[in-house]
Motif scaffolding. Structure first.
Motif, PDB file in Angstrom:
ATOM      1  N   TYR A 144     -46.024  16.683  -9.485  1.00  0.00           N
ATOM      2  CA  TYR A 144     -45.206  16.009  -9.407  1.00  0.00           C
ATOM      3  C   TYR A 144     -45.868  14.384  -8.853  1.00  0.00           C
ATOM      4  CZ  TYR A 144     -41.525  19.100  -9.299  1.00  0.00           C
ATOM      5  OH  TYR A 144     -40.604  20.212  -9.563  1.00  0.00           O
ATOM      6  N   HIS A 145     -45.333  13.108  -9.655  1.00  0.00           N
ATOM      7  CA  HIS A 145     -45.525  11.786  -9.269  1.00  0.00           C
ATOM      8  C   HIS A 145     -43.803  11.318  -9.134  1.00  0.00           C
ATOM      9  CE1 HIS A 145     -47.026   7.726  -9.248  1.00  0.00           C
ATOM     10  NE2 HIS A 145     -45.336   7.547 -10.022  1.00  0.00           N
ATOM     11  N   ARG A 146     -43.624  11.808  -8.118  1.00  0.00           N
ATOM     12  CA  ARG A 146     -42.280  11.927  -7.367  1.00  0.00           C
ATOM     13  C   ARG A 146     -41.196  10.217  -7.833  1.00  0.00           C
ATOM     14  NH1 ARG A 146     -40.387  16.582  -5.982  1.00  0.00           N
ATOM     15  NH2 ARG A 146     -39.129  16.966  -4.407  1.00  0.00           N
ATOM     16  N   GLU A 147     -42.338   9.156  -8.142  1.00  0.00           N
ATOM     17  CA  GLU A 147     -41.541   8.555  -8.141  1.00  0.00           C
ATOM     18  C   GLU A 147     -40.585   8.337  -9.024  1.00  0.00           C
ATOM     19  OE1 GLU A 147     -44.297   8.992  -7.434  1.00  0.00           O
ATOM     20  OE2 GLU A 147     -45.565   7.357  -5.480  1.00  0.00           O
ATOM     21  N   THR A 148     -40.693   8.434  -9.995  1.00  0.00           N
ATOM     22  CA  THR A 148     -39.941   8.054 -11.093  1.00  0.00           C
ATOM     23  C   THR A 148     -38.047   9.009 -10.763  1.00  0.00           C
ATOM     24  OG1 THR A 148     -40.186  10.371 -12.252  1.00  0.00           O
ATOM     25  CG2 THR A 148     -41.740   8.640 -12.706  1.00  0.00           C
ATOM     26  N   LEU A 149     -38.429   9.434  -9.753  1.00  0.00           N
ATOM     27  CA  LEU A 149     -36.722   9.885  -8.703  1.00  0.00           C
ATOM     28  C   LEU A 149     -35.628   9.058  -8.913  1.00  0.00           C
ATOM     29  CD1 LEU A 149     -35.169  12.336  -8.528  1.00  0.00           C
ATOM     30  CD2 LEU A 149     -36.168  12.379  -6.679  1.00  0.00           C
ATOM     31  N   GLU A 150     -34.997   9.052 -10.311  1.00  0.00           N
ATOM     32  CA  GLU A 150     -33.598   8.035 -10.218  1.00  0.00           C
ATOM     33  C   GLU A 150     -32.579   9.008 -10.243  1.00  0.00           C
ATOM     34  OE1 GLU A 150     -32.584   5.300  -8.588  1.00  0.00           O
ATOM     35  OE2 GLU A 150     -34.123   4.071  -9.483  1.00  0.00           O
ATOM     36  N   MET A 151     -31.624   8.264 -10.080  1.00  0.00           N
ATOM     37  CA  MET A 151     -30.050   8.359 -10.759  1.00  0.00           C
ATOM     38  C   MET A 151     -29.014   6.891 -10.060  1.00  0.00           C
ATOM     39  SD  MET A 151     -27.022  10.549  -8.351  1.00  0.00           S
ATOM     40  CE  MET A 151     -27.628  12.030  -8.231  1.00  0.00           C
ATOM     41  N   ILE A 152     -28.484   7.350 -12.100  1.00  0.00           N
ATOM     42  CA  ILE A 152     -27.666   6.229 -12.663  1.00  0.00           C
ATOM     43  C   ILE A 152     -26.725   6.342 -12.364  1.00  0.00           C
ATOM     44  CG2 ILE A 152     -28.512   4.115 -14.492  1.00  0.00           C
ATOM     45  CD1 ILE A 152     -31.033   5.722 -14.412  1.00  0.00           C
ATOM     46  N   PRO A 153     -25.359   5.398 -12.298  1.00  0.00           N
ATOM     47  CA  PRO A 153     -25.657   4.937 -11.024  1.00  0.00           C
ATOM     48  C   PRO A 153     -26.395   5.179  -9.779  1.00  0.00           C
ATOM     49  CG  PRO A 153     -23.807   4.487 -11.619  1.00  0.00           C
ATOM     50  CD  PRO A 153     -24.670   6.136 -12.177  1.00  0.00           C
ATOM     51  N   ARG A 154     -27.405   4.084  -9.587  1.00  0.00           N
ATOM     52  CA  ARG A 154     -28.079   4.737  -8.095  1.00  0.00           C
ATOM     53  C   ARG A 154     -26.938   4.283  -6.640  1.00  0.00           C
ATOM     54  NH1 ARG A 154     -33.144   2.858  -4.605  1.00  0.00           N
ATOM     55  NH2 ARG A 154     -33.967   3.788  -6.447  1.00  0.00           N
ATOM     56  N   PRO A 155     -26.890   5.952  -6.070  1.00  0.00           N
ATOM     57  CA  PRO A 155     -25.978   5.553  -5.194  1.00  0.00           C
ATOM     58  C   PRO A 155     -26.545   5.019  -3.617  1.00  0.00           C
ATOM     59  CG  PRO A 155     -26.432   7.957  -5.446  1.00  0.00           C
ATOM     60  CD  PRO A 155     -27.547   7.135  -6.352  1.00  0.00           C
ATOM     61  N   ARG A 156     -25.235   4.552  -2.609  1.00  0.00           N
ATOM     62  CA  ARG A 156     -26.195   4.112  -1.643  1.00  0.00           C
ATOM     63  C   ARG A 156     -27.121   4.355  -1.139  1.00  0.00           C
ATOM     64  NH1 ARG A 156     -20.922   3.177   2.539  1.00  0.00           N
ATOM     65  NH2 ARG A 156     -22.670   2.165   4.673  1.00  0.00           N
ATOM     66  N   ASP A 157     -27.332   5.339  -0.483  1.00  0.00           N
ATOM     67  CA  ASP A 157     -28.103   6.515   0.596  1.00  0.00           C
ATOM     68  C   ASP A 157     -29.474   6.328  -0.465  1.00  0.00           C
ATOM     69  OD1 ASP A 157     -26.958   5.820   3.027  1.00  0.00           O
ATOM     70  OD2 ASP A 157     -25.667   7.046   2.201  1.00  0.00           O
ATOM     71  N   TRP A 158     -29.788   5.742  -1.801  1.00  0.00           N
ATOM     72  CA  TRP A 158     -30.662   6.615  -2.533  1.00  0.00           C
ATOM     73  C   TRP A 158     -32.844   6.771  -2.127  1.00  0.00           C
ATOM     74  CZ3 TRP A 158     -30.188  10.313  -5.517  1.00  0.00           C
ATOM     75  CH2 TRP A 158     -31.336  11.055  -6.723  1.00  0.00           C
ATOM     76  N   ALA A 236     -24.652  13.326   4.513  1.00  0.00           N
ATOM     77  CA  ALA A 236     -23.560  14.284   3.905  1.00  0.00           C
ATOM     78  C   ALA A 236     -22.063  12.733   3.593  1.00  0.00           C
ATOM     79  CB  ALA A 236     -22.333  14.432   5.431  1.00  0.00           C
ATOM     80  N   ARG A 237     -23.322  11.767   3.036  1.00  0.00           N
ATOM     81  CA  ARG A 237     -22.159  10.575   1.893  1.00  0.00           C
ATOM     82  C   ARG A 237     -23.150  11.157   1.167  1.00  0.00           C
ATOM     83  NH1 ARG A 237     -22.159   4.892   4.860  1.00  0.00           N
ATOM     84  NH2 ARG A 237     -25.102   5.266   4.264  1.00  0.00           N
ATOM     85  N   LEU A 238     -24.623  11.351   0.706  1.00  0.00           N
ATOM     86  CA  LEU A 238     -24.929  11.419  -0.450  1.00  0.00           C
ATOM     87  C   LEU A 238     -24.615  12.438  -1.190  1.00  0.00           C
ATOM     88  CD1 LEU A 238     -27.618  10.216  -2.508  1.00  0.00           C
ATOM     89  CD2 LEU A 238     -28.615  11.547  -1.057  1.00  0.00           C
ATOM     90  N   ALA A 239     -24.476  13.564  -0.253  1.00  0.00           N
ATOM     91  CA  ALA A 239     -23.807  14.684  -0.477  1.00  0.00           C
ATOM     92  C   ALA A 239     -22.785  14.799  -1.949  1.00  0.00           C
ATOM     93  CB  ALA A 239     -23.504  15.760  -0.138  1.00  0.00           C
ATOM     94  N   ARG A 240     -21.838  13.871  -1.242  1.00  0.00           N
ATOM     95  CA  ARG A 240     -20.401  13.417  -1.648  1.00  0.00           C
ATOM     96  C   ARG A 240     -20.878  12.766  -2.817  1.00  0.00           C
ATOM     97  NH1 ARG A 240     -18.767  12.468   3.598  1.00  0.00           N
ATOM     98  NH2 ARG A 240     -18.894  10.920   3.787  1.00  0.00           N
ATOM     99  N   ALA A 241     -22.015  11.665  -3.433  1.00  0.00           N
ATOM    100  CA  ALA A 241     -21.308  10.332  -3.789  1.00  0.00           C
ATOM    101  C   ALA A 241     -22.171  11.648  -5.131  1.00  0.00           C
ATOM    102  CB  ALA A 241     -22.242   9.603  -3.570  1.00  0.00           C
ATOM    103  N   TRP A 242     -23.649  12.327  -4.789  1.00  0.00           N
ATOM    104  CA  TRP A 242     -24.506  13.215  -6.358  1.00  0.00           C
ATOM    105  C   TRP A 242     -22.925  14.242  -6.255  1.00  0.00           C
ATOM    106  CZ3 TRP A 242     -29.743  13.905  -5.395  1.00  0.00           C
ATOM    107  CH2 TRP A 242     -30.476  14.839  -5.786  1.00  0.00           C
ATOM    108  N   ARG A 243     -21.662  14.992  -6.070  1.00  0.00           N
ATOM    109  CA  ARG A 243     -20.716  15.799  -6.802  1.00  0.00           C
ATOM    110  C   ARG A 243     -19.627  14.777  -7.096  1.00  0.00           C
ATOM    111  NH1 ARG A 243     -21.055  18.668  -1.454  1.00  0.00           N
ATOM    112  NH2 ARG A 243     -22.340  20.198  -1.756  1.00  0.00           N
TER     113      ARG A 243
END
Ligand SMILES: C[S@@+](CC[C@H](N)C(=O)[O-])C[C@H]1O[C@@H](n2cnc3c(N)ncnc32)[C@H](O)[C@@H]1O
Length: 274
Positions: A144-158, A236-243
């Motif tokens: 892996y080159h981990r730096e490309t890991l991204e979620m859009i829209p980006r959650p607050r705790d990313w 826990a907040r990120l898990a909620r945002a992910w779901r």
């Protein structure tokens, strides 16, 4: 110090590895095509895990392939799988790569996918593996080159999550983003580095890429909560945002890039400098 595979050897982890392999094996088969893996090659695979690429390599060389696999459960499964295809048993070092006494000048190909990110001293491992290659043999690593890991829209705790992800692997002595370091380590070990390639996958909720990354990260987020700058509350907040993101078909996840790093042992030693 005895270091264990930080993701464990449970049935759940084994099933996760099989699903992940299903998504990524075509990319590895493409690499084997480009390398020209063929009948009669002597091959060593590091950390075959559930073994799908190990069986593929055996089919391509039409014979046994050696392996280093420290997990007793994964090593036992590998032996069972290899007893069925008629190509005969390869040599299996059922121990960590750091402890395996590999032969010198033996292999046409040494291959590893998602193993280097767990290794404490990758420079020393690459030097040792370079010696185990025949002249003209190749060390091919997908990691892996981990730096490309991204979620859009980006959650607050990313950002804190990304830092905790790196800390998780570092705590076990590894580097989650080791891919980009490998060409330099190969060059320093005297290998000729071939052009680097990156494989990048992304997907919306419900896609195989979304499901693959969600099943891994939602599974480890609880543990990541103890790794600063993440906290249990943020995790826990990120898990909620992910779901919540998973219920929005306009969300997108971009996976960590997988780099193909390949180094060839020179056929002749470079001329000594005067
Ligand atoms: C994420 S799995 C990848 C499995 C397989 N290569 C694949 O691509 O599906 C990591 C593998 O590396 C192995 N491993 C972990 N630490 C290792 C070490 N120090 N030496 C050799 N293999 C190791 C694990 O047992 C496991 O098989």
């Amino acid at each position: 110090m005895e270091r264990r595979y930080p993701l464990g050897e449970s049935r759940r982890e084994a099933a996760r590895l099989r699903a992940q392999a299903h998504l990524w094996d075509p990319e590895s088969r493409g690499l084997f095509d480009r390398l020209g893996v063929r009948r009669g090659w002597r091959v060593l695979e590091l950390g075959p895990g559930q073994g799908s690429l190990h069986l593929e390599l055996r089919r391509r060389v039409r014979g046994p392939v050696d392996a280093v696999e420290p997990s007793p459960a994964f090593a036992a499964r590998l032996k069972r799988l290899c007893a069925r295809d008629g190509f005969g048993p390869g040599r299996l070092w059922a121990e960590r790569l750091e402890d395996a006494r590999l032969p010198d000048g033996a292999y046409d190909l040494i291959f590893a996918r998602w193993v280097f990110l767990f290794l404490p001293d990758p420079a020393a491992r690459v030097r040792r593996l370079a010696r185990a290659l025949k002249p003209g043999g190749v060390l091919a690593v997908q990691d892996y080159h981990r730096e490309t890991l991204e979620m859009i829209p980006r959650p607050r705790d990313w950002d804190d999550f990304l830092a905790a992800d790196r800390a998780f692997f570092a705590a076990a002595g590894g580097d989650a983003s080791v891919g980009g370091r490998l060409p330099g380590l190969m060059r320093a070990a005297g290998l000729e580095v071939l052009p680097l390639a990156a494989r990048l996958k992304s997907g919306a909720p419900g896609s195989p890429v979304w499901e693959w990354l969600s099943s891994y990260f939602l599974g480890v987020l609880g543990r990541y909560g103890s790794l600063r700058p993440l906290t249990p509350a943020k995790s826990a907040r990120l898990a909620r945002a992910w779901r919540a993101a998973a219920r929005d078909r306009t969300s997108l996840i971009v996976a960590p890039a997988v780099l193909d790093a390949v180094g060839r042992r020179p056929r002749r030693a470079p001329a000594a400098r005067p």
